[in-house]
Write a protein that holds these residues in place. Structure first.
Motif, mmCIF file in Angstrom:
data_model
loop_
_atom_site.group_PDB
_atom_site.id
_atom_site.type_symbol
_atom_site.label_atom_id
_atom_site.label_comp_id
_atom_site.label_asym_id
_atom_site.label_seq_id
_atom_site.Cartn_x
_atom_site.Cartn_y
_atom_site.Cartn_z
ATOM 1 N N SER A 34 0.836 -1.199 0.000
ATOM 2 C CA SER A 34 0.000 0.000 0.000
ATOM 3 C C SER A 34 0.869 1.247 0.000
ATOM 4 C CB SER A 34 -0.913 0.007 1.234
ATOM 5 O OG SER A 34 -0.147 0.186 2.398
ATOM 6 N N GLY A 35 0.217 2.374 -0.306
ATOM 7 C CA GLY A 35 0.907 3.661 -0.225
ATOM 8 C C GLY A 35 1.789 3.962 -1.416
ATOM 9 N N ILE A 36 1.447 3.397 -2.575
ATOM 10 C CA ILE A 36 2.209 3.734 -3.776
ATOM 11 C C ILE A 36 1.715 5.091 -4.266
ATOM 12 C CG2 ILE A 36 2.850 3.013 -6.107
ATOM 13 C CD1 ILE A 36 2.441 0.164 -5.311
ATOM 14 N N ARG A 37 2.483 6.147 -4.022
ATOM 15 C CA ARG A 37 2.067 7.500 -4.423
ATOM 16 C C ARG A 37 2.225 7.637 -5.942
ATOM 17 N NH1 ARG A 37 5.944 10.601 -2.171
ATOM 18 N NH2 ARG A 37 7.052 8.797 -1.355
ATOM 19 N N PRO A 38 1.437 8.565 -6.528
ATOM 20 C CA PRO A 38 1.447 8.703 -7.997
ATOM 21 C C PRO A 38 2.847 8.780 -8.625
ATOM 22 C CG PRO A 38 -0.271 10.046 -7.061
ATOM 23 C CD PRO A 38 0.462 9.447 -5.899
ATOM 24 N N PRO A 39 3.767 9.614 -8.097
ATOM 25 C CA PRO A 39 5.087 9.646 -8.758
ATOM 26 C C PRO A 39 5.786 8.289 -8.723
ATOM 27 C CG PRO A 39 5.043 11.070 -6.802
ATOM 28 C CD PRO A 39 3.670 10.569 -6.991
ATOM 29 N N ILE A 40 5.594 7.564 -7.627
ATOM 30 C CA ILE A 40 6.245 6.258 -7.513
ATOM 31 C C ILE A 40 5.590 5.259 -8.466
ATOM 32 C CG2 ILE A 40 6.553 4.297 -5.949
ATOM 33 C CD1 ILE A 40 7.397 6.205 -3.807
ATOM 34 N N ALA A 41 4.274 5.345 -8.585
ATOM 35 C CA ALA A 41 3.568 4.470 -9.536
ATOM 36 C C ALA A 41 4.105 4.711 -10.940
ATOM 37 C CB ALA A 41 2.070 4.749 -9.485
ATOM 38 N N GLN A 42 4.328 6.008 -11.254
ATOM 39 C CA GLN A 42 4.870 6.377 -12.561
ATOM 40 C C GLN A 42 6.260 5.774 -12.772
ATOM 41 O OE1 GLN A 42 4.190 10.552 -12.602
ATOM 42 N NE2 GLN A 42 4.052 10.627 -14.843
ATOM 43 N N THR A 43 7.092 5.913 -11.735
ATOM 44 C CA THR A 43 8.453 5.356 -11.823
ATOM 45 C C THR A 43 8.397 3.861 -12.091
ATOM 46 O OG1 THR A 43 9.003 6.922 -10.091
ATOM 47 C CG2 THR A 43 10.700 5.329 -10.691
ATOM 48 N N ILE A 44 7.549 3.170 -11.311
ATOM 49 C CA ILE A 44 7.460 1.715 -11.465
ATOM 50 C C ILE A 44 7.040 1.368 -12.886
ATOM 51 C CG2 ILE A 44 6.189 -0.339 -10.726
ATOM 52 C CD1 ILE A 44 6.151 0.848 -7.901
ATOM 53 N N ALA A 45 6.061 2.129 -13.412
ATOM 54 C CA ALA A 45 5.589 1.886 -14.780
ATOM 55 C C ALA A 45 6.724 2.115 -15.778
ATOM 56 C CB ALA A 45 4.410 2.797 -15.096
ATOM 57 N N GLN A 46 7.486 3.200 -15.562
ATOM 58 C CA GLN A 46 8.590 3.508 -16.477
ATOM 59 C C GLN A 46 9.695 2.460 -16.407
ATOM 60 O OE1 GLN A 46 9.518 7.430 -15.181
ATOM 61 N NE2 GLN A 46 7.820 8.352 -16.317
ATOM 62 N N LEU A 47 9.892 1.931 -15.199
ATOM 63 C CA LEU A 47 10.945 0.924 -15.026
ATOM 64 C C LEU A 47 10.565 -0.390 -15.699
ATOM 65 C CD1 LEU A 47 11.912 1.433 -11.280
ATOM 66 C CD2 LEU A 47 13.356 1.866 -13.256
ATOM 67 N N GLY A 48 9.276 -0.524 -15.963
ATOM 68 C CA GLY A 48 8.834 -1.763 -16.596
ATOM 69 C C GLY A 48 8.807 -2.932 -15.623
ATOM 70 N N THR A 62 -1.941 -4.567 -4.841
ATOM 71 C CA THR A 62 -1.564 -3.229 -4.375
ATOM 72 C C THR A 62 -2.817 -2.417 -4.067
ATOM 73 O OG1 THR A 62 -1.488 -2.435 -6.650
ATOM 74 C CG2 THR A 62 0.593 -3.148 -5.688
ATOM 75 N N ARG A 63 -2.681 -1.499 -3.118
ATOM 76 C CA ARG A 63 -3.764 -0.593 -2.750
ATOM 77 C C ARG A 63 -3.169 0.794 -2.533
ATOM 78 N NH1 ARG A 63 -6.401 -3.866 -4.549
ATOM 79 N NH2 ARG A 63 -8.226 -4.975 -3.732
ATOM 80 N N ALA A 64 -4.025 1.825 -2.750
ATOM 81 C CA ALA A 64 -3.522 3.194 -2.649
ATOM 82 C C ALA A 64 -3.163 3.571 -1.211
ATOM 83 C CB ALA A 64 -4.551 4.169 -3.215
#
Lengths: 293, 160, 137
Positions: A243-257, A265-267
Motif C-alpha cells: 500500500s501507499g504507492i504514491r502517484p510519482p512512484i507508480a509512474q516510476t514503477i511503470a517507467q521501469l517496466g 496493491t492498494r492506494a
C-alpha cells in the motif's frame, strides 16, 4: 629506568606540583590561542579538566614501575583522565586532531615553566624528552579513544535505526503491517524481511501489508527488493499487500517496466486493510456500527 | 579437448557491500573436507553449519552459508568429478566471518557468464548453483585456469 | 519397477483423499529423488486429490530440493492432485528468495493445519477464535 630518565621525571613532576595553577591556566590559554577548543564547554569545566590532567600526569610520573612511554596507556588514572577528556570533547563536536593537539599543547606550557626554573641545558633536555614521551603517547591515546567511541556510536546507532525503522505492527487478527520509511537498500530489505517473516510465523498471520507511503523513491533495486520480500512472504504461506504507492512512484514503477501485476496493491493503508480482511474473512464493518457484546 | 597454452585464465570476482568492513583479519580455524562420494555432500553441509555457529552467525546467515555450500559442493561433485572444500573461520575488526573454498579438477566452466546467469545448467539442479551462491554471500570469486579445474571462493561476514 | 520403495523412511499417511507427509531437518539428493518417486507412486495408487507436505522441520532447501518440490507439484497437477507445502521456516524462505528461487506454481500454507483446511479438512473443534467483542465501541 635509567637514572637520567628518573631525574627527568622527577623534574617534570616537581614543576607540575610547584606551578600547578599556572600550568593549568596557561594550558587553557594556549588552547584558546591555537583554536582547538569547542563551544559548549564552560570555563569552570575547562579548569577542572586542566587541574585533573595536571594532577594525574604528576601522579603517573611518580609511578616508578611504568616506563615513561607507557604511562598514558597503562597508568590507570592518567588513562582515564585522557579518555574522559577525549569523550567530553568528542561529544562537544571537536575533531580528533583538535583533541590530540590540545593534549600536545601541554608540552609547550610545561617546557616554558621548566625553562624558567633551570639554566642547565642537559637538565632541560632530559625533562623535555620525558615530556615528549608521556604526552605524545597521551595525544595518540586521546585520538584513538575518539575514534573508538565514534565507531561504537555509529555502529550502535545504525543498528538501532535499522530496528526502529522497521516496526512490524499487528493491525488485526492475522493481519500484520510494516510501514517502510526512508530508503530501501539490500541490508534494510534483509532486516525487514527477517522481522516480517518471523512475525508472520509468531502471529500465524495470513496477510502482511507493506506500506511504502514513507519510501522516498523507488528505483529498480528498490522494486526488486520489494518483489523479493513479497516472494518470501508467499513462500511462508501468507499473502502480501503493498500500500501507499504514491502517484510519482507508480509512474516510476511503470517507467521501469517492473511487473507488479502479480502483486496485490492498494492506494492507502486503509484500503489495504480492507483487502486484507476480505482475504482473512473478517469483513470490515460499516462505519458507525458497533458490535454488541 | 586440449586448451591453447596462451588461453587466459577465466576469473570473476564480486563483492556485495559487507557490513562495517575492517581490514581482513587472521584465519582463526581451518578444516578440509573431501568431496568424493555423495555422502560427502551431507558431511560438508554439517561441517559448514558447525563453523557458521562457531563464528556466531545468526540463524538466517547460517542458512545462507549452508545453502551456498550445498550448491558449490554439489557442483564440484557433479561437474568437477569431486574435489575438496576448505572451511575457514575469519576474524576482523567489526565481526567474524566464514570463507568457503571449493575446488575441483574437472573440465572447468566453459562460459562463466552463462553459468552465473539463472537457468543455466549442464547437469542436475535448476542452474542456480553458482549465481545463487554469489547472491547468498558477501564476497565471491571464481577461477578457471586454462589447464582445467574450478576454484570458487565465497565469504560471508556476520551482520550487526 | 514394482513394489513400494522405502528409501526415504519418510512416513506418508492417508487421511481420506489426502496424503499427509513431513520432511525432517534435511534431505540429501538421493532421498529427495526417492521421496519424489514414492509420493508420485502413492498419489496414483491411492487416487489422492490432495497432498500436504509439512516442511516446518526442514532447515535448508537448496536448488535440488527446490527442484524436487516443483517437479512434484507439476507431476501431481498433471495427475489431478493439488500439493500444498506448509510451514516453511523464515530463514529458509529468505534464502530461497535470495538464491533466486520462487518455487513458482507451488502452493504454500503457513501451517500444516491451514494447509489441511485449504485441502478441505477442518478441525472439529472450531479453530476460529470467537467474536469481535473486544472491538466493540
Amino acid at each position: 629506568m635509567s637514572a637520567i630518565e628518573s631525574a627527568g621525571r622527577a623534574r617534570v613532576a616537581r614543576a607540575l606540583r610547584d606551578h600547578e595553577a599556572e600550568i593549568a591556566e596557561n594550558w587553557i590559554n594556549l588552547q584558546v590561542e591555537q583554536d582547538v577548543l569547542v563551544a559548549g564547554i564552560g570555563e569552570g569545566e575547562l579548569r577542572g579538566e586542566a587541574d585533573q590532567l595536571v594532577a594525574s600526569l604528576r601522579g603517573a610520573l611518580a609511578d616508578e614501575q611504568l616506563p615513561t612511554a607507557r604511562l598514558a596507556g597503562e597508568h590507570a588514572e592518567l588513562r582515564r583522565t585522557l579518555a574522559d577528556l577525549s569523550l567530553r570533547r568528542a561529544r562537544g563536536g571537536a575533531t580528533p586532531a583538535a583533541i590530540s593537539l590540545a593534549v600536545l599543547a601541554l608540552k609547550d606550557v610545561v617546557l616554558e615553566i621548566l625553562r624558567r626554573s633551570t639554566r642547565d641545558a642537559t637538565e632541560l633536555f632530559e625533562a623535555a624528552v620525558v615530556l615528549n614521551r608521556v604526552l605524545d603517547a597521551g595525544g595518540i591515546l586521546a585520538f584513538d579513544q575518539y575514534v573508538a567511541t565514534r565507531e561504537e556510536i555509529i555502529s550502535r546507532q545504525s543498528r538501532q535505526l535499522m530496528e526502529l525503522s522497521t516496526p512490524v505492527v499487528r493491525l488485526w487478527r492475522h493481519v500484520l503491517a510494516v510501514p517502510l520509511i526512508g530508503t530501501l537498500d539490500t541490508s534494510r530489505t534483509q532486516v525487514v524481511m527477517e522481522s516480517l517473516l518471523q512475525s508472520i510465523k509468531d502471529d500465524e498471520a495470513q496477510v502482511a501489508i507493506i506500506d511504502i507511503t514513507g519510501v522516498a523513491a523507488v528505483d529498480t533495486s528498490v522494486a526488486h527488493h520489494l518483489m523479493q520480500t513479497v516472494a518470501a512472504v508467499r513462500l511462508m504461506g501468507a499473502d502480501c499487500v503493498i500500500s501507499g504507492i504514491r502517484p510519482p512512484i507508480a509512474q516510476t514503477i511503470a517507467q521501469l517496466g517492473v511487473d507488479l501485476s502479480a502483486i496485490l496493491t492498494r492506494a492507502t493503508l486503509a484500503d489495504a486493510l480492507a483487502a486484507a480482511l476480505r482475504i482473512t474473512g473478517d469483513a470490515p464493518l460499516p462505519a458507525g456500527v458497533g458490535v454488541g457484546s | 579437448m586440449a586448451t591453447m597454452p596462451d588461453e587466459p585464465s577465466v576469473r570473476l570476482a564480486s563483492r556485495q557491500a559487507p557490513p562495517f568492513a575492517g581490514p581482513p583479519g587472521p584465519v582463526t580455524s581451518r578444516s578440509e573436507h573431501p568431496v568424493r562420494v555423495e555422502e560427502d555432500l551431507m558431511e560438508a553441509r554439517h561441517a559448514v553449519r558447525a563453523a557458521a555457529l562457531a563464528v556466531d552467525l545468526g540463524l538466517v546467515d547460517q542458512t545462507r552459508v549452508v545453502t551456498a555450500a550445498s550448491e558449490l559442493v554439489r557442483n564440484a561433485y557433479i561437474h568437477g568429478g569431486g574435489g575438496v572444500l576448505v572451511i575457514e573461520q575469519l576474524s576482523r575488526k567489526g565481526g567474524r566471518g566464514i570463507r568457503l573454498t571449493v575446488s575441483d579438477e574437472g573440465p572447468g566452466i566453459p562460459d562463466l557468464d552463462a553459468a552465473l546467469n539463472d537457468g543455466f545448467s549442464t547437469g542436475a539442479g535448476l542452474g542456480h548453483g553458482l549465481g545463487g551462491a554469489r547472491r547468498l554471500m558477501h564476497e565471491f570469486d571464481v577461477e578457471c585456469p586454462p589447464g582445467g579445474g574450478t576454484t570458487v571462493r565465497v565469504t560471508r561476514w556476520a551482520t550487526g | 519397477m514394482t513394489g513400494v520403495r522405502r528409501a526415504t523412511g519418510v512416513p506418508i499417511l492417508r487421511l481420506g483423499d489426502v496424503l499427509v507427509t513431513g520432511l525432517l531437518e534435511e534431505l540429501d539428493d538421493r532421498s529427495a529423488t526417492a521421496f519424489l518417486d514414492e509420493l508420485t507412486e502413492r498419489i496414483t495408487a491411492e487416487g489422492a486429490t490432495g497432498v500436504l507436505i509439512d516442511i516446518s522441520r526442514l532447515t535448508i532447501i537448496d536448488s535440488f530440493v527446490a527442484r524436487t518440490l516443483s517437479e512434484l507439484t507439476t507431476t501431481a497437477r498433471l495427475l489431478g492432485t493439488r500439493v500444498i507445502v506448509a510451514g516453511m521456516r523464515p530463514p529458509v524462505a529468505i534464502t530461497l528468495v535470495e538464491l533466486g528461487l520462487r518455487l513458482d506454481g507451488v502452493e504454500t500454507a503457513l501451517t500444516a493445519e491451514r494447509g489441511m483446511a485449504a485441502l478441505g479438512w477442518f478441525r472439529t473443534a472450531s479453530s476460529q477464535e470467537v467474536g469481535h467483542g473486544d472491538h466493540a465501541g
